[in-house]
Design a protein around this motif. Structure first.
Motif, PDB file in Angstrom:
ATOM      1  N   HIS A  39       0.304  -2.304   9.264  1.00 27.73           N
ATOM      2  CA  HIS A  39       0.507  -1.255  10.267  1.00 27.73           C
ATOM      3  C   HIS A  39       0.742   0.050   9.517  1.00 27.73           C
ATOM      4  O   HIS A  39       1.720   0.170   8.776  1.00 27.73           O
ATOM      5  CB  HIS A  39       1.702  -1.568  11.166  1.00 27.73           C
ATOM      6  CG  HIS A  39       1.628  -2.894  11.846  1.00 27.73           C
ATOM      7  ND1 HIS A  39       0.627  -3.226  12.738  1.00 27.73           N
ATOM      8  CD2 HIS A  39       2.410  -3.984  11.750  1.00 27.73           C
ATOM      9  CE1 HIS A  39       0.821  -4.465  13.159  1.00 27.73           C
ATOM     10  NE2 HIS A  39       1.880  -4.948  12.571  1.00 27.73           N
ATOM     11  N   LEU A  40      -0.157   0.990   9.707  1.00 27.70           N
ATOM     12  CA  LEU A  40      -0.123   2.241   8.943  1.00 27.70           C
ATOM     13  C   LEU A  40       0.004   3.404   9.915  1.00 27.70           C
ATOM     14  O   LEU A  40      -0.970   3.819  10.537  1.00 27.70           O
ATOM     15  CB  LEU A  40      -1.395   2.382   8.108  1.00 27.70           C
ATOM     16  CG  LEU A  40      -1.808   1.144   7.288  1.00 27.70           C
ATOM     17  CD1 LEU A  40      -3.135   1.385   6.605  1.00 27.70           C
ATOM     18  CD2 LEU A  40      -0.726   0.766   6.299  1.00 27.70           C
ATOM     19  N   MET A  89       0.845  -1.173   0.000  1.00 30.51           N
ATOM     20  CA  MET A  89       0.000   0.000   0.000  1.00 30.51           C
ATOM     21  C   MET A  89       0.892   1.239   0.000  1.00 30.51           C
ATOM     22  O   MET A  89       1.882   1.298   0.724  1.00 30.51           O
ATOM     23  CB  MET A  89      -0.896  -0.029   1.232  1.00 30.51           C
ATOM     24  CG  MET A  89      -1.658   1.239   1.488  1.00 30.51           C
ATOM     25  SD  MET A  89      -2.784   1.138   2.877  1.00 30.51           S
ATOM     26  CE  MET A  89      -4.077   0.175   2.124  1.00 30.51           C
ATOM     27  N   GLU A  90       0.496   2.206  -0.797  1.00 33.11           N
ATOM     28  CA  GLU A  90       1.221   3.472  -0.847  1.00 33.11           C
ATOM     29  C   GLU A  90       0.820   4.345   0.345  1.00 33.11           C
ATOM     30  O   GLU A  90      -0.361   4.432   0.684  1.00 33.11           O
ATOM     31  CB  GLU A  90       0.894   4.215  -2.143  1.00 33.11           C
ATOM     32  CG  GLU A  90       1.522   3.605  -3.369  1.00 33.11           C
ATOM     33  CD  GLU A  90       3.031   3.705  -3.361  1.00 33.11           C
ATOM     34  OE1 GLU A  90       3.573   4.771  -3.006  1.00 33.11           O
ATOM     35  OE2 GLU A  90       3.672   2.690  -3.700  1.00 33.11           O
ATOM     36  N   PRO A  91       1.785   5.017   0.980  1.00 31.50           N
ATOM     37  CA  PRO A  91       1.451   5.927   2.081  1.00 31.50           C
ATOM     38  C   PRO A  91       0.533   7.047   1.613  1.00 31.50           C
ATOM     39  O   PRO A  91       0.606   7.499   0.478  1.00 31.50           O
ATOM     40  CB  PRO A  91       2.806   6.486   2.508  1.00 31.50           C
ATOM     41  CG  PRO A  91       3.793   5.488   2.029  1.00 31.50           C
ATOM     42  CD  PRO A  91       3.220   4.908   0.770  1.00 31.50           C
ATOM     43  N   VAL A  92      -0.331   7.481   2.512  1.00 36.93           N
ATOM     44  CA  VAL A  92      -1.310   8.531   2.254  1.00 36.93           C
ATOM     45  C   VAL A  92      -1.016   9.690   3.191  1.00 36.93           C
ATOM     46  O   VAL A  92      -0.724   9.482   4.368  1.00 36.93           O
ATOM     47  CB  VAL A  92      -2.740   7.993   2.502  1.00 36.93           C
ATOM     48  CG1 VAL A  92      -3.767   9.094   2.426  1.00 36.93           C
ATOM     49  CG2 VAL A  92      -3.051   6.865   1.546  1.00 36.93           C
ATOM     50  N   VAL A  93      -1.096  10.897   2.691  1.00 35.05           N
ATOM     51  CA  VAL A  93      -0.981  12.095   3.524  1.00 35.05           C
ATOM     52  C   VAL A  93      -2.391  12.598   3.781  1.00 35.05           C
ATOM     53  O   VAL A  93      -3.186  12.741   2.850  1.00 35.05           O
ATOM     54  CB  VAL A  93      -0.133  13.181   2.821  1.00 35.05           C
ATOM     55  CG1 VAL A  93      -0.137  14.473   3.636  1.00 35.05           C
ATOM     56  CG2 VAL A  93       1.290  12.692   2.591  1.00 35.05           C
ATOM     57  N   ILE A  95       8.529   2.402   9.245  1.00 35.89           N
ATOM     58  CA  ILE A  95       7.177   2.836   8.871  1.00 35.89           C
ATOM     59  C   ILE A  95       6.894   2.691   7.369  1.00 35.89           C
ATOM     60  O   ILE A  95       5.850   2.156   7.012  1.00 35.89           O
ATOM     61  CB  ILE A  95       6.879   4.250   9.409  1.00 35.89           C
ATOM     62  CG1 ILE A  95       6.716   4.181  10.927  1.00 35.89           C
ATOM     63  CG2 ILE A  95       5.621   4.829   8.772  1.00 35.89           C
ATOM     64  CD1 ILE A  95       6.553   5.518  11.608  1.00 35.89           C
ATOM     65  N   PRO A  96       7.784   3.116   6.466  1.00 39.22           N
ATOM     66  CA  PRO A  96       7.475   2.912   5.039  1.00 39.22           C
ATOM     67  C   PRO A  96       7.314   1.433   4.671  1.00 39.22           C
ATOM     68  O   PRO A  96       6.450   1.088   3.854  1.00 39.22           O
ATOM     69  CB  PRO A  96       8.667   3.540   4.315  1.00 39.22           C
ATOM     70  CG  PRO A  96       9.225   4.525   5.291  1.00 39.22           C
ATOM     71  CD  PRO A  96       8.996   3.911   6.637  1.00 39.22           C
ATOM     72  N   ARG A  97       8.107   0.552   5.263  1.00 39.68           N
ATOM     73  CA  ARG A  97       7.960  -0.891   5.003  1.00 39.68           C
ATOM     74  C   ARG A  97       6.641  -1.416   5.552  1.00 39.68           C
ATOM     75  O   ARG A  97       5.994  -2.269   4.941  1.00 39.68           O
ATOM     76  CB  ARG A  97       9.132  -1.660   5.608  1.00 39.68           C
ATOM     77  CG  ARG A  97      10.460  -1.363   4.937  1.00 39.68           C
ATOM     78  CD  ARG A  97      11.561  -2.319   5.375  1.00 39.68           C
ATOM     79  NE  ARG A  97      11.737  -2.460   6.807  1.00 39.68           N
ATOM     80  CZ  ARG A  97      12.521  -1.689   7.561  1.00 39.68           C
ATOM     81  NH1 ARG A  97      13.212  -0.704   7.019  1.00 39.68           N
ATOM     82  NH2 ARG A  97      12.628  -1.905   8.861  1.00 39.68           N
ATOM     83  N   ASP A  98       6.227  -0.906   6.708  1.00 44.88           N
ATOM     84  CA  ASP A  98       4.933  -1.308   7.281  1.00 44.88           C
ATOM     85  C   ASP A  98       3.784  -0.891   6.365  1.00 44.88           C
ATOM     86  O   ASP A  98       2.827  -1.640   6.183  1.00 44.88           O
ATOM     87  CB  ASP A  98       4.737  -0.697   8.665  1.00 44.88           C
ATOM     88  CG  ASP A  98       5.586  -1.339   9.748  1.00 44.88           C
ATOM     89  OD1 ASP A  98       6.189  -2.404   9.494  1.00 44.88           O
ATOM     90  OD2 ASP A  98       5.657  -0.764  10.849  1.00 44.88           O
ATOM     91  N   TRP A  99       3.868   0.307   5.806  1.00 41.92           N
ATOM     92  CA  TRP A  99       2.839   0.753   4.859  1.00 41.92           C
ATOM     93  C   TRP A  99       2.803  -0.165   3.653  1.00 41.92           C
ATOM     94  O   TRP A  99       1.738  -0.547   3.181  1.00 41.92           O
ATOM     95  CB  TRP A  99       3.103   2.194   4.415  1.00 41.92           C
ATOM     96  CG  TRP A  99       2.434   3.221   5.267  1.00 41.92           C
ATOM     97  CD1 TRP A  99       2.933   3.807   6.396  1.00 41.92           C
ATOM     98  CD2 TRP A  99       1.141   3.784   5.078  1.00 41.92           C
ATOM     99  NE1 TRP A  99       2.027   4.699   6.912  1.00 41.92           N
ATOM    100  CE2 TRP A  99       0.918   4.714   6.113  1.00 41.92           C
ATOM    101  CE3 TRP A  99       0.147   3.605   4.121  1.00 41.92           C
ATOM    102  CZ2 TRP A  99      -0.253   5.442   6.228  1.00 41.92           C
ATOM    103  CZ3 TRP A  99      -1.026   4.342   4.229  1.00 41.92           C
ATOM    104  CH2 TRP A  99      -1.215   5.246   5.272  1.00 41.92           C
TER     105      TRP A  99
END
Length: 188
Positions: free
Chosen positions: A64-65, A1-5, A55-59
């Protein structure tokens, strides 16, 4: 999943940056964060650096986000969904830096995260859980204000640096009214 702002009127919720490591380290020296969250104790700078790197790997894994909560580009806390199960459920978790408590920032961040979690453009969750060590009244009051329904006591279910603790659990469904709730375990 790509991180979201995510953005609110005052806040930005985004991935951590290397420049956040020292502030995360400083915040996690707080006795309440060490007591009520599963951070290592003692909390060393290398723990903060590893957290920022993870955190980026979790996303990417989608389970875990975590977002860093920023106000005027300064870290004020963290919030996220944990144990996202891919079947419509996840757990909300958060902490606020001691220098940023009060003023409604955490509620503002939590409302944005919950909205995104239930949205079909977000995770499309059906259920969001909240858990906390018994006695974490500040966290419980926020969850209650967000509309979470108290569901019970989990005996010796939560683990952290202090060992096993009893935990409170509450849930919020996408179909629930998100107005404040009464919880028998809270005096007011």
């Amino acid at each position: 999943m790509e991180p979201v702002v995510l953005r609110t009127p005052r806040l930005e919720l985004s991935l951590p940056r290397e420049a956040d490591v020292d502030l995360i380290h400083a915040a996690c020296q707080d006795a309440d964060i060490q007591r009520y969250t599963p951070v290592p104790v003692p909390y060393e700078r290398e723990h903060a650096a590893a957290f920022v790197e993870r955190i980026p790997r979790d996303w990417e894994a989608g389970q875990h986000l975590t977002w860093i909560i920023r106000e005027s580009d300064r870290l004020v806390g963290t919030i996220g969904f944990y144990r996202v199960d891919g079947r419509g459920a996840g757990e909300l978790g958060y902490w606020m830096a001691p220098w940023s408590r009060g003023g409604g920032r955490l509620r503002e961040a939590a409302e944005a995260v919950i909205d995104w979690g239930f949205s079909s453009d977000g995770l499309g969750l059906v259920r969001i859980e909240w858990r906390a060590v018994v006695g974490n009244v500040a966290s419980a009051k926020l969850a209650r204000t967000l509309g979470f329904r108290y569901e019970g006591l989990l005996r010796k279910a939560l683990t952290g640096a202090h060992g096993r603790d009893d935990g409170w659990i509450a849930g919020l469904l996408a179909s629930d009214d998100r107005g404040p709730q009464r919880w028998a375990v809270l005096a007011d």
